[in-house]
Write an enzyme that holds these catalytic residues in place. Structure first.
Site, mmCIF file in Angstrom:
data_model
loop_
_atom_site.group_PDB
_atom_site.id
_atom_site.type_symbol
_atom_site.label_atom_id
_atom_site.label_comp_id
_atom_site.label_asym_id
_atom_site.label_seq_id
_atom_site.Cartn_x
_atom_site.Cartn_y
_atom_site.Cartn_z
ATOM 1 N N ARG A 35 1.013 -1.229 0.076
ATOM 2 C CA ARG A 35 0.068 -0.069 -0.057
ATOM 3 C C ARG A 35 0.827 1.168 0.037
ATOM 4 O O ARG A 35 0.413 2.198 -0.778
ATOM 5 C CB ARG A 35 -0.991 -0.205 1.234
ATOM 6 C CG ARG A 35 -1.994 -0.966 1.073
ATOM 7 C CD ARG A 35 -2.952 -1.063 2.163
ATOM 8 N NE ARG A 35 -3.904 -1.936 1.919
ATOM 9 C CZ ARG A 35 -4.877 -2.477 2.922
ATOM 10 N NH1 ARG A 35 -4.286 -2.350 4.294
ATOM 11 N NH2 ARG A 35 -5.895 -3.303 2.666
ATOM 12 N N LYS A 200 -18.601 -16.931 -0.021
ATOM 13 C CA LYS A 200 -20.042 -16.598 0.137
ATOM 14 C C LYS A 200 -20.956 -16.174 -0.930
ATOM 15 O O LYS A 200 -20.561 -15.058 -1.597
ATOM 16 C CB LYS A 200 -20.311 -15.893 1.164
ATOM 17 C CG LYS A 200 -19.850 -16.666 2.623
ATOM 18 C CD LYS A 200 -20.172 -15.630 3.708
ATOM 19 C CE LYS A 200 -20.109 -16.185 5.355
ATOM 20 N NZ LYS A 200 -20.340 -14.841 6.162
ATOM 21 N N GLY A 356 -9.499 -9.021 -2.318
ATOM 22 C CA GLY A 356 -8.582 -9.430 -1.516
ATOM 23 C C GLY A 356 -7.797 -10.766 -1.865
ATOM 24 O O GLY A 356 -6.773 -10.558 -2.331
ATOM 25 N N GLY A 379 -13.001 -3.858 -0.305
ATOM 26 C CA GLY A 379 -14.389 -3.322 -0.160
ATOM 27 C C GLY A 379 -14.820 -2.337 -1.279
ATOM 28 O O GLY A 379 -15.983 -2.238 -1.792
HETATM 29 P P1 AMP Z 1 -14.097 -14.429 -0.260
HETATM 30 O O1 AMP Z 1 -13.341 -13.848 0.733
HETATM 31 O O2 AMP Z 1 -15.737 -14.554 -0.006
HETATM 32 O O3 AMP Z 1 -13.719 -13.910 -1.829
HETATM 33 O O4 AMP Z 1 -13.730 -15.729 -0.162
HETATM 34 C C1 AMP Z 1 -12.336 -16.340 -0.309
HETATM 35 C C2 AMP Z 1 -11.965 -17.655 0.357
HETATM 36 O O5 AMP Z 1 -13.278 -18.683 0.009
HETATM 37 C C3 AMP Z 1 -10.736 -18.094 0.473
HETATM 38 O O6 AMP Z 1 -10.215 -18.142 1.701
HETATM 39 C C4 AMP Z 1 -11.011 -19.539 0.077
HETATM 40 O O7 AMP Z 1 -10.276 -20.539 0.690
HETATM 41 C C5 AMP Z 1 -12.309 -19.759 0.450
HETATM 42 N N1 AMP Z 1 -13.007 -20.841 -0.694
HETATM 43 C C6 AMP Z 1 -12.777 -21.025 -1.981
HETATM 44 N N2 AMP Z 1 -13.533 -21.928 -2.398
HETATM 45 C C7 AMP Z 1 -14.069 -22.648 -1.443
HETATM 46 C C8 AMP Z 1 -14.663 -23.884 -1.335
HETATM 47 N N3 AMP Z 1 -14.847 -24.616 -2.373
HETATM 48 N N4 AMP Z 1 -14.968 -24.469 -0.039
HETATM 49 C C9 AMP Z 1 -14.616 -23.535 1.028
HETATM 50 N N5 AMP Z 1 -14.103 -22.462 0.991
HETATM 51 C C10 AMP Z 1 -13.472 -21.826 -0.428
#
Ligand code: AMP
Length: 398
Positions: A35, A200, A356, A379
């Site tokens: 950063r 999610k 991120g 974000g």
């Molecule tokens: P996000 O912050 O929502 O972009 O999610 C990123 C996180 O999702 C990372 O830490 C990944 O390890 C996790 N992730 C990706 N694919 C999967 C999966 N199939 N099952 C569980 N966690 C996952």
């Protein structure tokens, strides 16, 4: 709006909102200076013009006023190094007599770093009086903190009203972010593929909805894909699932169909018998995962399926990994997608990676220089692509 590159800063006090929210270890050493480095071109241009630089930032989330742990003074030596030895002064308080006096006595080519803005509660509250006090420090205001552009804080947005139109502008980092994001959102060449992954569905509903208006193809991978699979009647074993979002997933699929947007879900998955780096693994169709197993990455067939879509795209937006890329057994899908994005970019597509975890993945796999733009804002980037107006951008443009 004023163009930063064309502005001559000679003799001017340039007050810059930067994002120096860097991680520090217990010895107050910076463990990742990305950063800080991102703001260097803006600072150097002003110093080269013969201007004076005043930097303001937050660091961490201090709750109880000034504390050693969150002091920006720890950044001074490294900042001077990044600026090739330019003199860097420090003010123990971001407002008040000492700060004003030091700012007024700055000489051309010197830099003043102000203490953590969040030592004042007024910063996050967007307090006008506090913003006005900060504004007194500079002749011109520059916002170069894309990472906080989605916050209507005193230093990121409210302050801009105390500068005339010709006295406020974006810095080079912000300009790059805004130009790239606008290119994707408003001037995209078709086919436009959005790759959305991560854990999610609930975090990504708004971005998918907004992209349904613009993209030709939406690839959904990562943990969130299994909610979509289950919503369509698939068996997903122990895979990640948000049962309260099954209807949302069905609605998104319906909307996509109505708009002629192609949603791509992974045909197969790398499955594991537990969420562990040493788990036993196998391959299964993503809609027929055996009980007791979970999908932790997209399979080879899905890599092929997604790569074909990506390779024929002219515009690509990527947010979120395809699997649990932090574990070696489940990083192949994310790597394959990075390769496809790099190949498409090489053939002339514009690709923007943001958020991120996808940025971390692209860095980890060495693809940073093979995509068109890597966004610094998590974000902020998400909110921009959800179609929201970011206060930090709007305030400078006003
Ligand atoms: P996000 O912050 O929502 O972009 O999610 C990123 C996180 O999702 C990372 O830490 C990944 O390890 C996790 N992730 C990706 N694919 C999967 C999966 N199939 N099952 C569980 N966690 C996952």
């Amino acid at each position: 709006m004023i163009n930063f590159s064309q502005y001559n800063f000679a003799g001017k006090k340039a007050l810059i909102r930067v994002d120096f929210n860097v991680p520090l270890n217990e010895k107050f050493e910076i463990t990742d200076d990305t950063r800080m480095r991102a703001a260097v071109p803006t600072i150097k241009k002003i110093l080269a013009d013969g201007g004076k630089v005043i930097l303001m930032s937050h660091l961490g989330r201090p709750k109880d006023g000034p504390t050693e742990k969150y002091s920006l003074k720890h950044l001074v030596p490294h900042l001077a190094e990044l600026l090739d030895g330019a003199p860097v002064l420090f003010a123990n308080d971001c407002i008040g007599e000492q700060a004003y006096l030091t700012a007024d006595m700055l000489r051309s080519g010197e830099v003043l770093l102000l203490e953590n803005l969040r030592f004042y509660k007024e910063e996050e509250k967007g307090d006008e009086g506090f913003a006005q006090k900060l504004a007194r420090l500079g002749d011109v205001y520059i916002n170069d903190a894309f990472g906080t552009a989605h916050r209507a804080h005193a230093s990121t947005a409210v302050i801009a009203q105390y500068f005339p139109k010709e006295g406020k502008m974006f810095g080079l980092l912000m300009e790059g972010e805004v130009t790239s994001a606008e290119k994707v959102l408003h001037q995209s060449e078709k086919p436009f593929t959005a790759i959305i992954g991560g854990a999610k569905v609930s975090d990504k509903i708004l971005i998918i909805e907004n992209l349904l208006e613009r993209a030709t193809d939406i690839i959904i991978g990562g943990g969130m894909a299994y909610t979509f699979m289950k919503a369509q009647g698939g068996n997903i074993g122990n895979s990640l699932c948000e049962d309260d979002r099954l209807d949302t997933a069905r609605e998104l699929i319906k909307k996509a169909e109505a708009k002629g947007v192609c949603i791509h879900l992974p045909s197969d998955s790398v499955i594991a018998d537990k969420f562990d780096a040493n788990a036993n693994i196998s391959i299964a169709p993503s809609n027929n995962i055996p009980a007791g197993w979970m999908g932790l990455d997209i399979g080879n067939e899905a890599c092929e399926q997604f790569s074909n879509v990506i390779r024929r795209s002219r515009t690509i937006l990527w947010n979120g990994p395809m699997g649990v890329f932090e574990m070696a057994k489940f990083q192949h899908g994310t790597k394959a997608i990075a390769e496809a994005v790099a190949a498409a970019t090489q053939s002339g597509a514009f690709s923007l990676v943001g958020g991120g975890d996808s940025v971390a993945a692209v860095n980890q796999f060495g693809f940073t220089d093979k995509v068109s733009y890597v966004s610094t804002g998590g974000g902020a980037m998400l909110e921009y692509f959800e179609g929201k107006e970011l206060p930090g951008i709007a305030a400078v443009k006003a």
